[in-house]
Design a protein around this motif. Structure first.
Motif, mmCIF file in Angstrom:
data_model
loop_
_atom_site.group_PDB
_atom_site.id
_atom_site.type_symbol
_atom_site.label_atom_id
_atom_site.label_comp_id
_atom_site.label_asym_id
_atom_site.label_seq_id
_atom_site.Cartn_x
_atom_site.Cartn_y
_atom_site.Cartn_z
ATOM 1 N N SER A 223 19.604 1.656 -59.735
ATOM 2 C CA SER A 223 19.684 2.482 -60.954
ATOM 3 C C SER A 223 18.537 2.131 -61.895
ATOM 4 C CB SER A 223 21.008 2.355 -61.699
ATOM 5 O OG SER A 223 21.894 1.426 -61.160
ATOM 6 N N VAL A 224 18.160 0.848 -61.950
ATOM 7 C CA VAL A 224 17.045 0.444 -62.820
ATOM 8 C C VAL A 224 15.759 1.149 -62.369
ATOM 9 C CG1 VAL A 224 15.581 -1.485 -63.542
ATOM 10 C CG2 VAL A 224 18.065 -1.789 -63.417
ATOM 11 N N GLU A 225 15.519 1.168 -61.064
ATOM 12 C CA GLU A 225 14.318 1.832 -60.542
ATOM 13 C C GLU A 225 14.312 3.315 -60.888
ATOM 14 O OE1 GLU A 225 11.417 1.010 -59.238
ATOM 15 O OE2 GLU A 225 12.118 -0.982 -59.860
ATOM 16 N N ARG A 226 15.463 3.977 -60.637
ATOM 17 C CA ARG A 226 15.544 5.414 -60.969
ATOM 18 C C ARG A 226 15.369 5.611 -62.480
ATOM 19 N NH1 ARG A 226 19.994 5.302 -57.279
ATOM 20 N NH2 ARG A 226 21.387 5.176 -59.078
ATOM 21 N N GLY A 227 15.965 4.713 -63.264
ATOM 22 C CA GLY A 227 15.860 4.792 -64.720
ATOM 23 C C GLY A 227 14.415 4.682 -65.181
ATOM 24 N N LYS A 228 13.677 3.804 -64.540
ATOM 25 C CA LYS A 228 12.270 3.625 -64.916
ATOM 26 C C LYS A 228 11.492 4.916 -64.697
ATOM 27 C CE LYS A 228 8.334 0.634 -64.197
ATOM 28 N NZ LYS A 228 7.842 -0.606 -63.607
ATOM 29 N N LYS A 229 11.756 5.567 -63.525
ATOM 30 C CA LYS A 229 11.061 6.839 -63.249
ATOM 31 C C LYS A 229 11.412 7.873 -64.307
ATOM 32 C CE LYS A 229 10.305 6.603 -58.303
ATOM 33 N NZ LYS A 229 11.433 6.195 -57.428
ATOM 34 N N ALA A 230 12.712 7.968 -64.623
ATOM 35 C CA ALA A 230 13.152 8.949 -65.624
ATOM 36 C C ALA A 230 12.514 8.635 -66.971
ATOM 37 C CB ALA A 230 14.673 8.942 -65.738
ATOM 38 N N PHE A 231 12.437 7.361 -67.307
ATOM 39 C CA PHE A 231 11.851 6.931 -68.583
ATOM 40 C C PHE A 231 10.424 7.463 -68.717
ATOM 41 C CE2 PHE A 231 10.040 3.906 -71.626
ATOM 42 C CZ PHE A 231 11.081 3.746 -72.526
ATOM 43 N N VAL A 307 21.416 9.684 -67.206
ATOM 44 C CA VAL A 307 21.632 8.952 -68.462
ATOM 45 C C VAL A 307 22.024 7.507 -68.143
ATOM 46 C CG1 VAL A 307 22.824 8.947 -70.680
ATOM 47 C CG2 VAL A 307 22.425 11.121 -69.514
ATOM 48 N N TRP A 308 22.912 7.333 -67.148
ATOM 49 C CA TRP A 308 23.309 5.965 -66.791
ATOM 50 C C TRP A 308 22.142 5.177 -66.198
ATOM 51 C CZ3 TRP A 308 27.105 4.077 -69.191
ATOM 52 C CH2 TRP A 308 28.273 4.815 -69.459
ATOM 53 N N ASP A 309 21.252 5.867 -65.428
ATOM 54 C CA ASP A 309 20.070 5.172 -64.901
ATOM 55 C C ASP A 309 19.190 4.678 -66.056
ATOM 56 O OD1 ASP A 309 20.950 5.713 -62.352
ATOM 57 O OD2 ASP A 309 19.660 7.482 -62.075
ATOM 58 N N LEU A 310 19.045 5.552 -67.074
ATOM 59 C CA LEU A 310 18.241 5.143 -68.230
ATOM 60 C C LEU A 310 18.881 3.952 -68.938
ATOM 61 C CD1 LEU A 310 17.272 8.693 -69.552
ATOM 62 C CD2 LEU A 310 15.647 6.904 -68.890
ATOM 63 N N VAL A 311 20.217 3.982 -69.025
ATOM 64 C CA VAL A 311 20.939 2.859 -69.640
ATOM 65 C C VAL A 311 20.606 1.574 -68.873
ATOM 66 C CG1 VAL A 311 23.229 1.851 -70.021
ATOM 67 C CG2 VAL A 311 22.828 4.277 -70.545
ATOM 68 N N ALA A 312 20.666 1.669 -67.523
ATOM 69 C CA ALA A 312 20.396 0.490 -66.706
ATOM 70 C C ALA A 312 18.979 -0.013 -66.958
ATOM 71 C CB ALA A 312 20.576 0.838 -65.230
ATOM 72 N N TYR A 313 18.037 0.928 -67.061
ATOM 73 C CA TYR A 313 16.645 0.526 -67.269
ATOM 74 C C TYR A 313 16.465 -0.123 -68.643
ATOM 75 C CZ TYR A 313 11.578 0.712 -67.599
ATOM 76 O OH TYR A 313 10.252 0.373 -67.756
ATOM 77 N N VAL A 314 17.051 0.501 -69.672
ATOM 78 C CA VAL A 314 16.922 -0.060 -71.026
ATOM 79 C C VAL A 314 17.533 -1.470 -71.061
ATOM 80 C CG1 VAL A 314 17.738 0.165 -73.421
ATOM 81 C CG2 VAL A 314 16.796 2.156 -72.244
ATOM 82 N N LEU A 315 18.687 -1.644 -70.431
ATOM 83 C CA LEU A 315 19.316 -2.973 -70.437
ATOM 84 C C LEU A 315 18.454 -3.993 -69.690
ATOM 85 C CD1 LEU A 315 23.095 -2.062 -70.007
ATOM 86 C CD2 LEU A 315 21.954 -2.951 -72.046
ATOM 87 N N SER A 316 17.761 -3.534 -68.626
ATOM 88 C CA SER A 316 16.920 -4.482 -67.897
ATOM 89 C C SER A 316 15.693 -4.862 -68.733
ATOM 90 C CB SER A 316 16.496 -3.914 -66.541
ATOM 91 O OG SER A 316 15.450 -2.978 -66.726
ATOM 92 N N LEU A 317 15.167 -3.867 -69.496
ATOM 93 C CA LEU A 317 14.024 -4.165 -70.374
ATOM 94 C C LEU A 317 14.429 -5.192 -71.428
ATOM 95 C CD1 LEU A 317 12.479 -0.657 -71.233
ATOM 96 C CD2 LEU A 317 11.425 -2.483 -69.910
ATOM 97 N N THR A 318 15.606 -4.972 -72.011
ATOM 98 C CA THR A 318 16.091 -5.845 -73.082
ATOM 99 C C THR A 318 16.220 -7.276 -72.608
ATOM 100 O OG1 THR A 318 17.450 -4.015 -73.710
ATOM 101 C CG2 THR A 318 17.952 -6.068 -74.753
#
Ligand code: HEC
Ligand code: HEC
Length: 339
Positions: A223-231, A307-318
């Motif tokens: 999900s973090v990887e997908r979130g990064k792409k969406a970001f 949206v959940w992928d983005l959440v995962a990415y934001v949490l990993s960035l944090t």
């Protein structure tokens, strides 16, 4: 026989005690917003008189209540506020207490009725519970402290006091508009139109709580990887930068209170609105009121899992600094407070 050398010193002492000890400081007063200067002075006075009629004075504050609402002890709330909040948020809740000019972000001016960390859609008032949560938790990464050790009754009553100041400010701007357009302040219309308009916005928020469109999945490295792409593809990086740090030269904006603002550094380890996945979901899905952070409810309505992928990415960035990934300093200069 009455001897002045016996009673005179006593009398002087009593006078002194009266003058020094019993002399009460003037209670604070609510300040009024800048009434438009084009209003003649008698209309400016009428605005202030009407506001006092509807929302009371500092010594006798009155909370405007929607149907079915009740409130806690306002004077207790005022006591807590005067002790713990007024230095930053100001006597009238205008966000202009004596400490305010040294702070960034600035303390909230409650009088617009706009609050950032809400579980309601963009543009809505917050739930009363959102304010309770903010007061208990504080806003991490800003000067807004958490008051988790205050007795529950103090928290509840200070929130009602915040509402008192906020709704008073909202009504004030409406009465000023009325005075400006009608050249008169009509108490009947204030009661039948303006007050209900203020209160409706609060009651419609109470039934507009936003829940995630799809249930929270397990947040994995995928999900973090997908979130990064969406970001990078959904426009987040336009403001937050490719690395989420907001270190781009264009990252400058203004908020609804007229202060400078910029997209958050998502790697700071301090998410202002809370770090539960649901908090981050709401920041992305609902946007952040009063700031340039838009709502993505529409843009992502057909892909709720993004949206959940983005959440995962934001949490990993944090979290990245905690894992030793310290980003190099960026281009943006530190905020310089206004003189
Ligand atoms: C040292 C300064 C300071 C003190 C003391 C303080 N605040 Fe704040 N408060 C802030 C700042 C700064 C913000 C804005 C944070 C932001 O914009 O992210 C804020 C924001 C808020 C908000 C708005 C949150 C939102 O969703 O927009 C509320 C409500 C609030 N404070 C209530 C209180 C109450 C009640 C007290 C006292 C019990 C208090 N504050 C004491 C600095 C302070
Ligand atoms: C138009 C500029 C802009 C865009 C586009 C944007 N943001 Fe933001 N974002 C902001 C600003 C400004 C803030 C800070 C708001 C404040 O003052 O607290 C913010 C705050 C946030 C926060 C809250 C951080 C915290 O401290 O709680 C998150 C999470 C976030 N953005 C994620 C995203 C994601 C994910 C996207 C893309 C889907 C996105 N943003 C797109 C401007 C933007």
């Amino acid at each position: 026989m009455i001897r002045p050398d016996r009673w005179l010193p006593g009398c002087c002492l009593l006078m002194l005690v009266w003058l020094v000890g019993c002399h009460r400081a003037e209670p604070p007063r609510f300040v009024f917003s800048q009434v438009p200067e084009n209003l003649p002075s008698e209309l400016q006075q009428a605005v202030q008189d009407e506001l006092i009629k509807q929302t009371g004075t500092f010594l006798q504050p009155k909370l405007l209540l929607a149907e079915g609402e009740t409130h806690q002890d306002l004077l207790r709330g005022q006591g807590v506020y005067q002790e713990r909040c007024v230095q930053c948020h100001g006597v009238s809740g205008d966000g202009n207490g004596p400490f305010a000019r040294y702070l960034y972000p600035r303390p909230r001016d409650y009088r617009k009725g706009i609050f950032k960390f809400a579980s309601t859609p963009y543009g809505y008032r917050p739930l009363r519970d959102d304010l309770v949560r903010t007061v208990k938790q504080g806003v991490r990464g800003t000067s807004m402290p958490g008051f988790s050790l205050l007795p529950e009754a103090d928290v509840q009553s200070v929130v009602d006091y915040v509402l008192t100041l906020g709704r008073r400010g909202e009504l004030e701007s409406q009465i000023i508009e009325m005075a400006d357009s009608d050249s008169a302040v009509n108490t009947e219309e204030v009661k039948s139109d303006l007050i209900p308009a203020v209160l409706t916005r609060w009651s419609e928020a109470e039934v507009a709580e936003v829940f995630p469109v799809s249930p929270q999945p397990r947040l994995t490295t995928d999900s973090v990887e997908r979130g990064k792409k969406a970001f990078l593809s959904k426009g987040c990086s336009k403001c937050h930068g490719d690395d989420g740090r907001g270190q781009t030269a264009e990252n400058r904006g203004a908020d609804a209170w007229g202060h400078q603002t910029r997209a958050a550094d998502l790697t700071s380890g301090m998410l202002h609105g809370g770090n539960r996945p649901l908090d981050v979901y709401r920041r992305i899905f609902n946007g952040i009121n009063g700031t340039p952070m838009p709502s993505f409810a529409n843009a992502l309505k057909n892909e709720p899992e993004t949206v959940w992928d983005l959440v995962a990415y934001v949490l990993s960035l944090t979290d990245q600094r905690r894992h030793g990934n310290i980003p190099t300093p960026g281009a943006i200069k530190p905020y310089v407070p206004a003189k």
